[in-house]
Enzyme design. Structure first.
Site, mmCIF file in Angstrom:
data_model
loop_
_atom_site.group_PDB
_atom_site.id
_atom_site.type_symbol
_atom_site.label_atom_id
_atom_site.label_comp_id
_atom_site.label_asym_id
_atom_site.label_seq_id
_atom_site.Cartn_x
_atom_site.Cartn_y
_atom_site.Cartn_z
ATOM 1 N N LYS A 167 0.859 -1.189 0.000
ATOM 2 C CA LYS A 167 0.000 0.000 0.000
ATOM 3 C C LYS A 167 0.893 1.236 0.000
ATOM 4 C CE LYS A 167 -0.257 2.194 4.126
ATOM 5 N NZ LYS A 167 -0.770 2.782 5.319
ATOM 6 N N ASP A 196 -2.820 -5.480 2.378
ATOM 7 C CA ASP A 196 -3.269 -4.579 3.424
ATOM 8 C C ASP A 196 -2.916 -5.316 4.697
ATOM 9 O OD1 ASP A 196 -4.780 -3.362 5.501
ATOM 10 O OD2 ASP A 196 -5.875 -2.309 3.945
ATOM 11 N N HIS A 197 -1.869 -4.878 5.381
ATOM 12 C CA HIS A 197 -1.360 -5.740 6.444
ATOM 13 C C HIS A 197 -2.349 -5.914 7.594
ATOM 14 C CE1 HIS A 197 0.134 -1.926 8.242
ATOM 15 N NE2 HIS A 197 -0.163 -2.532 9.358
ATOM 16 N N HIS A 259 -6.836 0.313 5.468
ATOM 17 C CA HIS A 259 -7.005 -0.523 6.664
ATOM 18 C C HIS A 259 -8.411 -0.459 7.271
ATOM 19 C CE1 HIS A 259 -2.777 -0.676 6.253
ATOM 20 N NE2 HIS A 259 -2.493 0.440 6.865
HETATM 21 N N1 LIG Z 1 7.876 1.115 6.052
HETATM 22 C C1 LIG Z 1 6.699 0.669 6.407
HETATM 23 O O1 LIG Z 1 6.434 0.340 7.578
HETATM 24 C C2 LIG Z 1 5.596 0.536 5.397
HETATM 25 C C3 LIG Z 1 4.311 0.125 5.828
HETATM 26 C C4 LIG Z 1 3.300 -0.053 4.877
HETATM 27 C C5 LIG Z 1 3.571 0.194 3.543
HETATM 28 N N2 LIG Z 1 4.820 0.604 3.150
HETATM 29 C C6 LIG Z 1 5.054 0.842 1.723
HETATM 30 O O2 LIG Z 1 6.123 0.014 1.289
HETATM 31 C C7 LIG Z 1 6.893 0.682 0.301
HETATM 32 C C8 LIG Z 1 8.339 0.771 0.783
HETATM 33 O O3 LIG Z 1 8.379 1.508 1.997
HETATM 34 P P1 LIG Z 1 9.738 1.729 2.812
HETATM 35 O O4 LIG Z 1 9.335 2.449 4.052
HETATM 36 O O5 LIG Z 1 10.484 0.464 2.940
HETATM 37 O O6 LIG Z 1 10.509 2.741 1.855
HETATM 38 P P2 LIG Z 1 12.062 3.077 1.844
HETATM 39 O O7 LIG Z 1 12.676 2.823 3.182
HETATM 40 O O8 LIG Z 1 12.183 4.421 1.244
HETATM 41 O O9 LIG Z 1 12.672 1.995 0.832
HETATM 42 C C9 LIG Z 1 12.525 2.085 -0.552
HETATM 43 C C10 LIG Z 1 13.329 0.979 -1.196
HETATM 44 O O10 LIG Z 1 13.205 1.082 -2.614
HETATM 45 C C11 LIG Z 1 14.500 1.032 -3.212
HETATM 46 N N3 LIG Z 1 14.436 1.761 -4.467
HETATM 47 C C12 LIG Z 1 14.163 3.071 -4.663
HETATM 48 N N4 LIG Z 1 14.187 3.369 -5.974
HETATM 49 C C13 LIG Z 1 14.482 2.220 -6.633
HETATM 50 C C14 LIG Z 1 14.642 1.880 -7.990
HETATM 51 N N5 LIG Z 1 14.518 2.802 -8.969
HETATM 52 N N6 LIG Z 1 14.940 0.611 -8.320
HETATM 53 C C15 LIG Z 1 15.078 -0.329 -7.345
HETATM 54 N N7 LIG Z 1 14.929 -0.082 -6.038
HETATM 55 C C16 LIG Z 1 14.634 1.190 -5.673
HETATM 56 C C17 LIG Z 1 15.416 1.663 -2.150
HETATM 57 O O11 LIG Z 1 16.741 1.230 -2.225
HETATM 58 P P3 LIG Z 1 17.901 1.952 -3.068
HETATM 59 O O12 LIG Z 1 17.914 3.384 -2.664
HETATM 60 O O13 LIG Z 1 19.124 1.174 -2.698
HETATM 61 O O14 LIG Z 1 17.519 1.757 -4.495
HETATM 62 C C18 LIG Z 1 14.815 1.020 -0.892
HETATM 63 O O15 LIG Z 1 15.290 -0.293 -0.769
HETATM 64 C C19 LIG Z 1 6.214 2.052 0.105
HETATM 65 O O16 LIG Z 1 5.294 1.952 -0.951
HETATM 66 C C20 LIG Z 1 5.470 2.267 1.409
HETATM 67 O O17 LIG Z 1 4.354 3.091 1.252
HETATM 68 C C21 LIG Z 1 5.832 0.774 4.041
#
Ligand SMILES: NC(=O)c1ccc[n+]([C@@H]2O[C@H](COP(=O)([O-])OP(=O)(O)OC[C@H]3O[C@@H](n4cnc5c(N)ncnc54)[C@H](OP(=O)(O)O)[C@@H]3O)[C@@H](O)[C@H]2O)c1
Length: 506
Positions: A167, A196-197, A259
């Site tokens: 999401k 949707d966790h 959610h």
């Molecule tokens: N964090 C949470 O608790 C959470 C909860 C629910 C949903 N989400 C969703 O899950 C997704 C990820 O969230 P996050 O918090 O983990 O974000 P994040 O910490 O910003 O991580 C993003 C990831 O994407 C990679 N990335 C960025 N551009 C890229 C590209 N062009 N090609 C390949 N890899 C790429 C980044 O690594 P590099 O910079 O090394 O490429 C990094 O590994 C989002 O859509 C967010 O809304 C997150």
């Protein structure tokens, strides 16, 4: 004889359940966004738990993909560091973690680079026809369609390939449709797993058990017996480092569109003919479509939105939203309350109130179902209507308040007493993280805990007029002190109907 058959049936069911829980699956799981917060905090720890419980075979490969230029060893080192930070010490076993790391690989790849060489990734993937292959896209949503394009362009979609999307699916109906169209160009709907966790939470799944395995409740589950339903998702944390993202989203997009509408649809749906993904999702969809559309007038009357100011949380002084964000102005809501109605025979006239907020008095996600009062009272004094409280987190459980005779010789005085079940105590077992269930369901190809395209789009259809109504609303955004239960107007929203957010015994 009947007893004998019953115990044989129960033994064979236990055997089948055990086989289901312990069957070790072998698969290829590619995590795109493998260096990100979600992967490190949730996905890899969840896989470790399933491995520790014998559900993942040693021939499985979990392949991290991101742009960062890391070796496999460096990525494994990051994984161990994340385990030490995010796995509870009592659940962590060094030897098991070392064995698990042998399944973890890493390939640097940029999803927005059309010329990128995908061969290093392709060569890691098994070629057996039956082998389950999953691409889990844990990047920003703007990369979802591009990632699907690249996977298809490089010929990596087999019949047993699935794609998991985190999401949010879009920020409005048009962007959600664009993501769904983009991914749908390459993957069939039965290959697309929208997360949707909340649906991975045992307590949300337990709403199905509560309702459909307990006729005592299901027979009362309608407008004849229920006066209203309150859904609360309260956090004590502020926006923290997520400020820049959160400011573009707000509580409505971040919590309600996905959610809380999912929780509401599970609470309100008709009994599905079976627990199959199609049957269950058909019934949830009907509820999403039955939500009364919000006119501008209704948005003005039936919604409240606010932003936290400075205050005290857990005895500590905390700054307001703008200071957290490092900005002078923002009209993003960190709190909202909504009065919703469901246009079905079962729910006619029953308001469903939803509230969610950051920096609130206590962390809790609860559902309170208030029953209608006794129509004719033989006792003196008011009788509080009964309430069923479903605690999704923390202190997972359910309680039912009952009017009881207060023990005293001075006549007949009534007082509330609770029937209370705490699931951790009742079952004496660990609560798995929602991602454990969701990841393994995606591997098995079971879509029951995932959102179908039409559900996402129906949810946006209901949310969009609220966003539009707020944009057209001249009222200034309200504020509430951090550490409170939100603004006064949220209480007034219920008072108008003769109800209150306040819990009984408070
Ligand atoms: N964090 C949470 O608790 C959470 C909860 C629910 C949903 N989400 C969703 O899950 C997704 C990820 O969230 P996050 O918090 O983990 O974000 P994040 O910490 O910003 O991580 C993003 C990831 O994407 C990679 N990335 C960025 N551009 C890229 C590209 N062009 N090609 C390949 N890899 C790429 C980044 O690594 P590099 O910079 O090394 O490429 C990094 O590994 C989002 O859509 C967010 O809304 C997150």
């Amino acid at each position: 004889m009947a007893e004998h058959r019953k115990s044989a049936r129960s033994a064979s069911r236990q055997k089948a359940e055990k086989a289901h829980q312990t069957e070790a699956l072998s698969f290829d799981f590619v995590i795109v966004g493998a260096t990100g917060d979600l992967t490190m905090r949730k996905l890899l720890p969840a896989f470790y738990q399933r491995f520790r419980h014998g559900q993942i075979a040693a021939t499985t490969k979990i392949i991290g993909v991101a742009r960062s230029d890391l070796t496999v060893d460096a990525y494994r080192q990051r994984t161990v560091e994340a385990f030490r930070e995010f796995i509870a010490p009592e659940d962590y076993d060094e030897a098991q973690a070392t064995a698990f790391l042998q399944l973890v690989y890493y390939v640097p790849l940029d999803m927005s680079d059309k010329e990128a060489d995908w061969n290093p990734l392709a060569s890691q993937l098994g070629t057996e026809k039956e082998r389950s292959r999953v691409f889990y896209v844990a990047t920003a949503p703007r990369l979802y369609a591009q990632t699907a394009d690249a996977i298809a362009h490089n010929g990596l979609i087999t019949d047993t390939t699935r794609i998991v999307l985190e999401k949010p699916i879009g920020t409005d109906l048009a962007s959600a449709t664009a993501i769904n169209d983009g991914v749908g160009r390459h993957f069939r709907e039965d290959q697309i797993f929208r997360i949707d966790h909340y649906l991975g939470k045992q307590t949300v799944q337990n709403i199905l058990a509560l309702r459909f395995a307990n006729p005592i409740l299901e027979r009362l589950w309608n407008a004849d017996s229920i006066a209203h339903v309150r859904i609360t998702a309260a956090e004590t944390v502020g926006v923290g480092k997520r400020g820049p993202y959160y400011d573009t989203a707000g509580a409505l997009r971040d919590m309600v569109q996905n959610h809380l509408l999912q929780v509401l649809s599970v609470l309100a749906m008709e009994p599905p003919p079976s627990l199959s993904a199609t049957d269950l999702r058909d019934e949830k969809l009907k509820i999403l479509r039955a939500l009364r559309p919000m006119t501008h007038h209704m948005v003005h009357r039936d919604t409240v939105r606010a932003q936290y100011g400075a205050g005290m949380v857990g005895g500590k002084a905390v700054p307001g939203y703008l200071e957290d964000l490092g900005s002078d102005a923002s009209s993003t809501e960190t709190y909202l309350a909504i009065r919703a109605e469901i246009r079905t025979a079962r729910w006619a006239g029953v308001p469903f109130y939803i509230r969610t907020g950051k920096r609130m008095a206590r962390k809790e996600t609860t559902i309170v179902v208030q029953f209608r009062p006794q129509p004719w009272a033989i006792f003196e004094g008011p009788i509080e209507p009964g309430e069923l409280t479903i605690r999704l987190q923390p202190d997972e459980g359910v309680s039912l308040s009952l009017a009881s005779k207060y023990p005293s010789e001075e006549g007949f005085r009534l007082k509330e007493a609770d029937l209370n079940v705490n699931y951790a105590e009742a079952f004496k077992t660990r609560y798995p993280d929602s991602y454990e269930d969701l990841l393994m369901a995606a591997v098995r190809g079971d879509q029951v805990l995932f959102i179908r395209r039409d559900e996402v789009e129906a949810a946006w259809q209901w949310i969009e007029p609220i966003l539009d109504g707020w944009a057209a609303d001249a009222r200034p955004l309200e504020t509430y002190p951090a550490g409170s239960w939100g603004p006064e107007s949220a209480e007034k929203l219920l008072e108008r109907d003769g109800f209150s957010w306040k819990e009984k015994n408070q």
